[in-house]
Design a protein around this motif. Sequence first.
Motif, short mmCIF file in Angstrom:
data_model
loop_
_atom_site.label_atom_id
_atom_site.label_comp_id
_atom_site.label_asym_id
_atom_site.label_seq_id
_atom_site.Cartn_x
_atom_site.Cartn_y
_atom_site.Cartn_z
N THR A 193 -5.72 1.23 -5.48
CA THR A 193 -6.38 0.64 -4.32
C THR A 193 -7.55 -0.22 -4.79
O THR A 193 -8.00 -0.11 -5.94
CB THR A 193 -6.92 1.71 -3.35
OG1 THR A 193 -7.83 2.56 -4.07
CG2 THR A 193 -5.79 2.54 -2.76
N PRO B 83 -10.91 -6.46 0.40
CA PRO B 83 -9.84 -7.46 0.25
C PRO B 83 -10.30 -8.69 -0.53
O PRO B 83 -10.45 -9.78 0.02
CB PRO B 83 -9.48 -7.80 1.70
CG PRO B 83 -10.72 -7.57 2.47
CD PRO B 83 -11.40 -6.40 1.80
N GLU C 70 2.57 3.75 0.20
CA GLU C 70 2.21 3.10 1.46
C GLU C 70 1.37 1.88 1.15
O GLU C 70 0.54 1.89 0.26
CB GLU C 70 1.43 4.06 2.37
CG GLU C 70 2.27 5.20 2.93
CD GLU C 70 1.45 6.07 3.89
OE1 GLU C 70 0.24 5.79 4.05
OE2 GLU C 70 2.02 7.01 4.43
N MET C 71 1.59 0.82 1.92
CA MET C 71 0.89 -0.43 1.66
C MET C 71 -0.56 -0.33 2.11
O MET C 71 -0.85 -0.06 3.27
CB MET C 71 1.57 -1.58 2.39
CG MET C 71 0.96 -2.94 2.11
SD MET C 71 0.99 -3.40 0.37
CE MET C 71 2.75 -3.70 0.16
N ASP C 72 -1.46 -0.54 1.15
CA ASP C 72 -2.88 -0.58 1.45
C ASP C 72 -3.24 -2.03 1.83
O ASP C 72 -2.94 -2.96 1.09
CB ASP C 72 -3.69 -0.14 0.22
CG ASP C 72 -5.18 -0.22 0.47
OD1 ASP C 72 -5.69 0.50 1.34
OD2 ASP C 72 -5.85 -1.04 -0.21
N GLU C 73 -3.88 -2.21 2.98
CA GLU C 73 -4.14 -3.56 3.49
C GLU C 73 -5.04 -4.35 2.53
O GLU C 73 -4.80 -5.53 2.27
CB GLU C 73 -4.79 -3.51 4.88
CG GLU C 73 -4.94 -4.88 5.52
CD GLU C 73 -5.47 -4.81 6.93
OE1 GLU C 73 -5.62 -5.87 7.55
OE2 GLU C 73 -5.76 -3.69 7.40
N ASN C 74 -6.06 -3.70 2.01
CA ASN C 74 -6.95 -4.39 1.06
C ASN C 74 -6.19 -4.85 -0.19
O ASN C 74 -6.39 -5.96 -0.69
CB ASN C 74 -8.11 -3.48 0.64
CG ASN C 74 -9.12 -3.30 1.75
OD1 ASN C 74 -9.13 -4.05 2.73
ND2 ASN C 74 -9.98 -2.30 1.62
N TRP D 132 -2.95 -5.46 -0.41
CA TRP D 132 -2.00 -6.53 -0.04
C TRP D 132 -2.72 -7.87 0.12
O TRP D 132 -2.26 -8.89 -0.39
CB TRP D 132 -1.29 -6.15 1.24
CG TRP D 132 -0.34 -7.22 1.71
CD1 TRP D 132 0.83 -7.60 1.11
CD2 TRP D 132 -0.49 -8.06 2.86
NE1 TRP D 132 1.41 -8.61 1.82
CE2 TRP D 132 0.64 -8.93 2.89
CE3 TRP D 132 -1.46 -8.16 3.85
CZ2 TRP D 132 0.80 -9.88 3.88
CZ3 TRP D 132 -1.28 -9.11 4.85
CH2 TRP D 132 -0.17 -9.95 4.87
N LEU D 133 -3.86 -7.85 0.81
CA LEU D 133 -4.62 -9.09 1.00
C LEU D 133 -5.16 -9.62 -0.33
O LEU D 133 -5.22 -10.84 -0.54
CB LEU D 133 -5.77 -8.85 1.98
CG LEU D 133 -5.38 -8.57 3.44
CD1 LEU D 133 -6.60 -8.17 4.25
CD2 LEU D 133 -4.70 -9.78 4.07
N ARG E 285 -2.38 -11.61 -2.54
CA ARG E 285 -1.64 -12.78 -2.03
C ARG E 285 -1.91 -14.06 -2.81
O ARG E 285 -1.04 -14.92 -2.92
CB ARG E 285 -1.99 -13.01 -0.55
CG ARG E 285 -1.43 -11.95 0.38
CD ARG E 285 -1.61 -12.33 1.82
NE ARG E 285 -3.02 -12.57 2.16
CZ ARG E 285 -3.41 -13.01 3.34
NH1 ARG E 285 -2.52 -13.27 4.29
NH2 ARG E 285 -4.70 -13.22 3.58
N GLU F 94 6.05 -1.71 -1.32
CA GLU F 94 6.23 -0.28 -1.07
C GLU F 94 7.49 0.18 -1.79
O GLU F 94 8.34 -0.63 -2.17
CB GLU F 94 6.33 -0.02 0.43
CG GLU F 94 5.03 -0.24 1.18
CD GLU F 94 5.12 0.20 2.63
OE1 GLU F 94 5.96 1.08 2.94
OE2 GLU F 94 4.35 -0.33 3.45
#
Length: 206
Positions: free
Chosen positions: A130, A134, A157-161, A163-164, A167, A176
């Motif tokens: 993690t 972001p 599980e995809m952690d939003e931070n 993933w952002l 990019r 995932e």
Amino acid sequence: MELKLINDQGQASATVQASDAVFGREYNEALVHQLVVAYQANARSGNRAQKDRGEVKHTTHKPFRQKGTGNARAGMSSSPLWRGGGRIFPNRPDENFTQKVNRKQFRAGIASILSQLVREDRLVVVESFTVDAPKTRLLAQKLKGFGAESVLVITDEMDENLWLSSRNLHNVLVLEAHEADPVSLVRYPRVIVTRAAVAKIEEMWQ
């Protein structure tokens, strides 16, 4: 089968028990090749189109007279023999490129790829993966600590931070466990898997 568990500095700190059926299978090159080709073929949209001799823009005027030129007879410039003419067997937009892969084949192929990654020391396990915010910079620093430039990260599980942050890094892909595909597994030289994702992978592909 034991997998390397590494810390944030990229050093092996312990080992994780994993299934031999998923991470200890023999490498089947022919099956992996079939899997990669089928996956890429199934991703094709099939939207290319070519024109036959009735669809190309041309004049119906005879190019030259029938006799006396020494050339073969020609009636229209749309002939497939001529430059700019129509195709004899044109590709159509509804062309189907899909290839069927049986479920057992797909599972065996994924397990074969994962096993080869372990043998080549390209797959490592981390406790969790993690980032605090972001920020692309934070993820780049974290990956630098692992000594990985081009890497595939597989999480449970995809952690939003996370993933952002990933990019804008063209050489980093975060997926995932259920999204892992053969092309991504083969493409990236380094694969980082979280401990929880290992359990999910074993559940799916065993």
